[in-house]
Design a protein around this motif. Structure first.
Motif, PDB file in Angstrom:
ATOM      1  N   VAL A 191       1.002  -1.242  -0.238  1.00 14.74           N
ATOM      2  CA  VAL A 191      -0.094  -0.003   0.018  1.00 14.74           C
ATOM      3  C   VAL A 191       0.408   1.125   0.200  1.00 14.74           C
ATOM      4  N   LEU A 192       0.170   2.144  -1.128  1.00 15.50           N
ATOM      5  CA  LEU A 192       0.429   3.562  -1.113  1.00 15.50           C
ATOM      6  C   LEU A 192       0.099   4.436  -0.686  1.00 15.50           C
ATOM      7  N   ILE A 193       0.477   5.639   0.667  1.00 17.71           N
ATOM      8  CA  ILE A 193      -0.797   6.957   0.701  1.00 17.71           C
ATOM      9  C   ILE A 193      -0.891   8.070  -0.105  1.00 17.71           C
ATOM     10  N   THR A 194      -1.541   7.974  -0.821  1.00 22.83           N
ATOM     11  CA  THR A 194      -1.602   9.231  -1.772  1.00 22.83           C
ATOM     12  C   THR A 194      -2.645  10.095  -1.302  1.00 22.83           C
ATOM     13  N   GLY A 195      -2.095  11.718  -1.841  1.00 15.80           N
ATOM     14  CA  GLY A 195      -3.402  12.738  -1.687  1.00 15.80           C
ATOM     15  C   GLY A 195      -4.636  12.445  -1.933  1.00 15.80           C
ATOM     16  N   GLY A 196      -5.116  11.760  -2.427  1.00 14.52           N
ATOM     17  CA  GLY A 196      -6.590  11.175  -2.707  1.00 14.52           C
ATOM     18  C   GLY A 196      -6.628  10.638  -4.067  1.00 14.52           C
ATOM     19  N   GLY A 197      -7.459  10.678  -4.619  1.00  5.80           N
ATOM     20  CA  GLY A 197      -7.790  10.026  -5.594  1.00  5.80           C
ATOM     21  C   GLY A 197      -7.189  10.083  -7.754  1.00  5.80           C
ATOM     22  N   GLN A 198      -7.895  11.399  -7.621  1.00  9.74           N
ATOM     23  CA  GLN A 198      -6.861  12.489  -8.505  1.00  9.74           C
ATOM     24  C   GLN A 198      -4.987  12.529  -8.768  1.00  9.74           C
ATOM     25  N   GLY A 199      -4.945  12.646  -7.346  1.00 12.30           N
ATOM     26  CA  GLY A 199      -3.272  13.040  -7.411  1.00 12.30           C
ATOM     27  C   GLY A 199      -3.626  11.391  -8.211  1.00 12.30           C
ATOM     28  N   ALA A 200      -3.124  10.247  -7.332  1.00 10.21           N
ATOM     29  CA  ALA A 200      -2.986   8.849  -7.109  1.00 10.21           C
ATOM     30  C   ALA A 200      -3.121   8.762  -9.303  1.00 10.21           C
ATOM     31  N   LEU A 201      -4.221   9.031  -9.527  1.00 14.04           N
ATOM     32  CA  LEU A 201      -4.467   9.174 -10.862  1.00 14.04           C
ATOM     33  C   LEU A 201      -3.037   9.345 -11.444  1.00 14.04           C
ATOM     34  N   SER A 202      -2.908  11.240 -11.351  1.00 13.19           N
ATOM     35  CA  SER A 202      -2.548  11.233 -11.946  1.00 13.19           C
ATOM     36  C   SER A 202      -0.615  10.675 -12.000  1.00 13.19           C
ATOM     37  N   LEU A 203      -0.156  10.580 -10.732  1.00 14.09           N
ATOM     38  CA  LEU A 203       0.771   9.418 -10.555  1.00 14.09           C
ATOM     39  C   LEU A 203       0.959   8.407 -10.854  1.00 14.09           C
ATOM     40  N   LEU A 204      -0.291   7.404 -11.065  1.00 12.91           N
ATOM     41  CA  LEU A 204       0.374   6.310 -11.866  1.00 12.91           C
ATOM     42  C   LEU A 204       0.184   6.327 -13.765  1.00 12.91           C
ATOM     43  N   PHE A 205      -0.663   7.801 -14.066  1.00 17.32           N
ATOM     44  CA  PHE A 205      -0.372   7.363 -15.715  1.00 17.32           C
ATOM     45  C   PHE A 205       0.925   7.891 -15.621  1.00 17.32           C
ATOM     46  N   ASP A 256       0.109 -11.452  -8.875  1.00 21.63           N
ATOM     47  CA  ASP A 256       1.358 -10.901 -10.596  1.00 21.63           C
ATOM     48  C   ASP A 256       1.553  -9.823 -10.068  1.00 21.63           C
ATOM     49  N   GLY A 257       0.211  -8.709  -9.946  1.00 16.97           N
ATOM     50  CA  GLY A 257       0.977  -7.929 -10.326  1.00 16.97           C
ATOM     51  C   GLY A 257      -0.062  -6.893 -10.928  1.00 16.97           C
ATOM     52  N   THR A 258      -0.883  -7.233 -11.824  1.00 21.69           N
ATOM     53  CA  THR A 258      -1.038  -7.233 -13.481  1.00 21.69           C
ATOM     54  C   THR A 258      -2.411  -6.036 -12.889  1.00 21.69           C
ATOM     55  N   VAL A 259      -2.937  -5.330 -11.711  1.00 17.10           N
ATOM     56  CA  VAL A 259      -3.623  -5.263 -11.436  1.00 17.10           C
ATOM     57  C   VAL A 259      -2.986  -4.406 -10.382  1.00 17.10           C
ATOM     58  N   VAL A 260      -3.620  -2.897 -10.431  1.00 11.66           N
ATOM     59  CA  VAL A 260      -2.431  -1.475  -9.697  1.00 11.66           C
ATOM     60  C   VAL A 260      -4.198  -0.590  -9.668  1.00 11.66           C
ATOM     61  N   TYR A 261      -4.575  -1.015  -8.255  1.00 10.36           N
ATOM     62  CA  TYR A 261      -5.769  -0.824  -7.011  1.00 10.36           C
ATOM     63  C   TYR A 261      -5.557   0.682  -6.720  1.00 10.36           C
ATOM     64  N   LEU A 262      -6.579   1.207  -6.943  1.00 11.47           N
ATOM     65  CA  LEU A 262      -6.821   3.288  -6.081  1.00 11.47           C
ATOM     66  C   LEU A 262      -8.223   3.197  -5.572  1.00 11.47           C
ATOM     67  N   THR A 263      -7.990   3.795  -4.589  1.00 14.38           N
ATOM     68  CA  THR A 263      -9.427   3.598  -3.961  1.00 14.38           C
ATOM     69  C   THR A 263      -8.992   5.220  -2.773  1.00 14.38           C
ATOM     70  N   ILE A 284      -2.197   0.258  -4.357  1.00 14.76           N
ATOM     71  CA  ILE A 284      -2.192  -1.148  -4.173  1.00 14.76           C
ATOM     72  C   ILE A 284      -1.522  -1.438  -4.974  1.00 14.76           C
ATOM     73  N   ALA A 285      -0.297  -2.429  -4.971  1.00 15.94           N
ATOM     74  CA  ALA A 285       0.565  -2.598  -5.826  1.00 15.94           C
ATOM     75  C   ALA A 285       1.117  -3.549  -5.401  1.00 15.94           C
ATOM     76  N   ARG A 286       2.177  -4.272  -6.162  1.00 11.99           N
ATOM     77  CA  ARG A 286       3.492  -5.243  -5.911  1.00 11.99           C
ATOM     78  C   ARG A 286       4.545  -5.334  -7.074  1.00 11.99           C
ATOM     79  N   GLY A 287       5.604  -5.341  -6.676  1.00 18.39           N
ATOM     80  CA  GLY A 287       6.627  -5.193  -8.044  1.00 18.39           C
ATOM     81  C   GLY A 287       7.431  -4.067  -7.929  1.00 18.39           C
ATOM     82  N   PRO A 288       8.200  -4.211  -8.917  1.00 16.96           N
ATOM     83  CA  PRO A 288       8.801  -3.358  -9.333  1.00 16.96           C
ATOM     84  C   PRO A 288       8.112  -1.505  -9.453  1.00 16.96           C
ATOM     85  N   VAL A 289       6.302  -1.489  -9.931  1.00 17.07           N
ATOM     86  CA  VAL A 289       6.032  -0.543 -10.432  1.00 17.07           C
ATOM     87  C   VAL A 289       5.645   0.263  -8.566  1.00 17.07           C
TER      88      VAL A 289
END
Length: 471
Positions: A167-181, A297-304, A320-325
């Protein structure tokens, strides 16, 4: 020549002379000005005082009068046109209109993505923040990944094999989307998205330099055969989707498709971002288990996120993510902002650890279910030719297909004049849409009576627009 006209004439002369000089140059002495222009010492004194009041000169007692640094003229707009070249022609447009801008008085809000203040746990939030502030370590630096207790709470949300270390705590959902993309695929890459999709995600993807590619849906969610085709045709390595209570349609991805979507992404060597924004916005019935719960296997990167069920200002979410990502996301966190403010994380721990949170979620579920039914009933009564394909079991919106004779942009403008704010459908599509739609929110209005009044006003707006177009 009277004294006033003499002062005006000398002032004009001195302005011209000061404009020719450079800042710091000295003007002629008062005696020289008297002799040169044939005026009295009083006239010279007054003219210089007026020039100093304008900011054109300054005086040093016993030394003289000097040209001041010329301020920019407030009446002339600054010339920022050079920035168009420096910015390289890129444009970042907001996903939706700024909800903080106040609509006209009396407007009923069926737009936006946050519940009304009356649906927020204001007292519980205040108590949680007060308890958090009393902690002796409340203002210490937080870990980059987030506070351990908060990570443990979010790890327990999807269940399965997820651990706090994922788990990585983020500053809300929109900021997390920007980080993931920005983290998962390089600029210029395609990203597959449901069509329609959440405009905030489309905006974040484009801001990261990605190219959203639409994948059509039906009433059961993503169409698997078209998803596989899209991966094959584009070579995409990323899919963004909302499997539960999709925004805007309210669709829940069918049980038989859920694992297949993950399998298709894995077969393409792609990541799948699961945006579970509605995890706490169900209407009383359990929502399906998140995709990440069964992905090892780390295919899914989960956001809430907590912003919608709690408050827009509780900018706390989790990835929520697993592995190098996950390691890459942590690295970008240390570059972007180091960590999420500890007092806010502590307040979230306090809120989520109390019985008040569970009571709030039960009350919220009942309120959302009743509001959803009230708005759907009002639409069916007042606007029977509008099509509601899915009655959502969670989330905050209804997605309505409009009759062919009602253009969505014109209808939204007319509705606003009738005192109802709505969301036109076009921004929800990554490409062209096949029909006109409106998204109507049932959570931002004050109560059910406002929802009933809103549908009456919408019916009036539709009738007015049809009458105008028939002229």
């Amino acid at each position: 020549m009277n004294e006033s006209s003499s002062v005006d004439s000398l002032l004009t002369i001195l302005r011209t002379e000061a404009a020719r000089l450079t800042p710091g140059d000295q003007l002629p002495s008062s005696r020289e000005l008297v002799n040169r222009h044939g005026v009295s010492p009083v006239t010279v004194s007054r003219a210089i005082a007026l020039l100093a009041a304008e900011g054109a000169v300054f005086t040093r007692p016993g030394s003289g009068t000097y040209v001041a640094v010329r301020p920019s003229r407030a009446s002339e707009p600054a010339d920022t046109s050079w920035q168009a070249v420096a910015l390289g022609g890129r444009s970042i447009e907001p996903a939706v209109a700024d909800a903080s801008s106040a609509p006209p008085a009396g407007t009923i809000m069926l737009s936006g993505g946050y519940p009304h203040e009356s649906l927020q746990p204001t007292k519980a939030l205040g108590a949680a923040l007060a308890r958090a502030a009393r902690r002796p370590d409340a203002w210490r630096r937080a870990p980059a990944a987030g506070l351990a207790p908060l990570r443990a709470i979010f790890a327990g949300l999807p269940g399965g094999s997820v651990t706090p270390e994922d788990v990585l705590i983020t500053g809300g959902g929109q900021g997390a989307l920007s980080l993931l993309f920005r983290a998962i695929v390089p600029p210029g890459s395609p990203v597959l998205v449901e069509s329609p999709s959440y405009p905030g995600a489309l905006a974040a993807a484009r801001a990261a330099g990605l190219r959203p590619v639409p994948v059509p849906m039906d009433q059961h969610g993503l169409r698997l055969e078209l998803l596989a085709d899209a991966f094959a045709m584009t070579g995409a390595r990323l899919l963004y989707c909302q499997p539960s209570c999709h925004n805007p349609t309210g669709t829940v991805l069918a049980a038989e498709r859920r694992q297949q979507v993950v399998d298709v992404a894995r077969a393409a060597g792609a990541f799948l971002i699961e945006d579970d924004y509605a995890r706490h916005l169900g209407h009383g019935r359990p929502l399906p288990r998140p995709l990440v719960a069964d992905d090892r296997d780390g295919t899914v990167v989960y956001l809430t996120s907590l912003t919608k069920p709690a408050s827009p200002s509780l900018r706390i979410g989790a990835v929520i993510a697993r592995g190098p990502v996950l390691r890459r996301l942590l690295g970008m966190r240390r570059v972007d902002d180091f960590f999420i403010a500890r007092p806010l994380q502590e307040a979230a721990v306090e809120l989520l650890s109390t019985p008040a949170w569970d009571r709030h979620l039960r009350t919220l579920a009942t309120d959302l279910r009743e509001r959803c039914a009230a708005l759907a009933t009002g639409v069916a009564r007042e606007l029977p030719d509008w099509s509601l394909e899915v009655l959502p079991v969670g989330g905050l919106h209804l997605w309505l297909r409009l009759p062919p004779d009602l253009p969505e942009a014109a209808l939204a403008d007319t509705a606003r004049r009738h005192g109802v704010a709505t969301d036109p459908g076009a921004p929800f599509f990554p490409a062209e849409s096949s029909a006109a739609h409106l998204r109507l929110g049932f959570a931002a209005a004050a109560d059910q009576s406002e929802l009933a009044e809103a549908t009456r006003r919408l019916a009036g707006a539709a009738a007015e627009l049809r009458e105008r177009r028939g002229e």
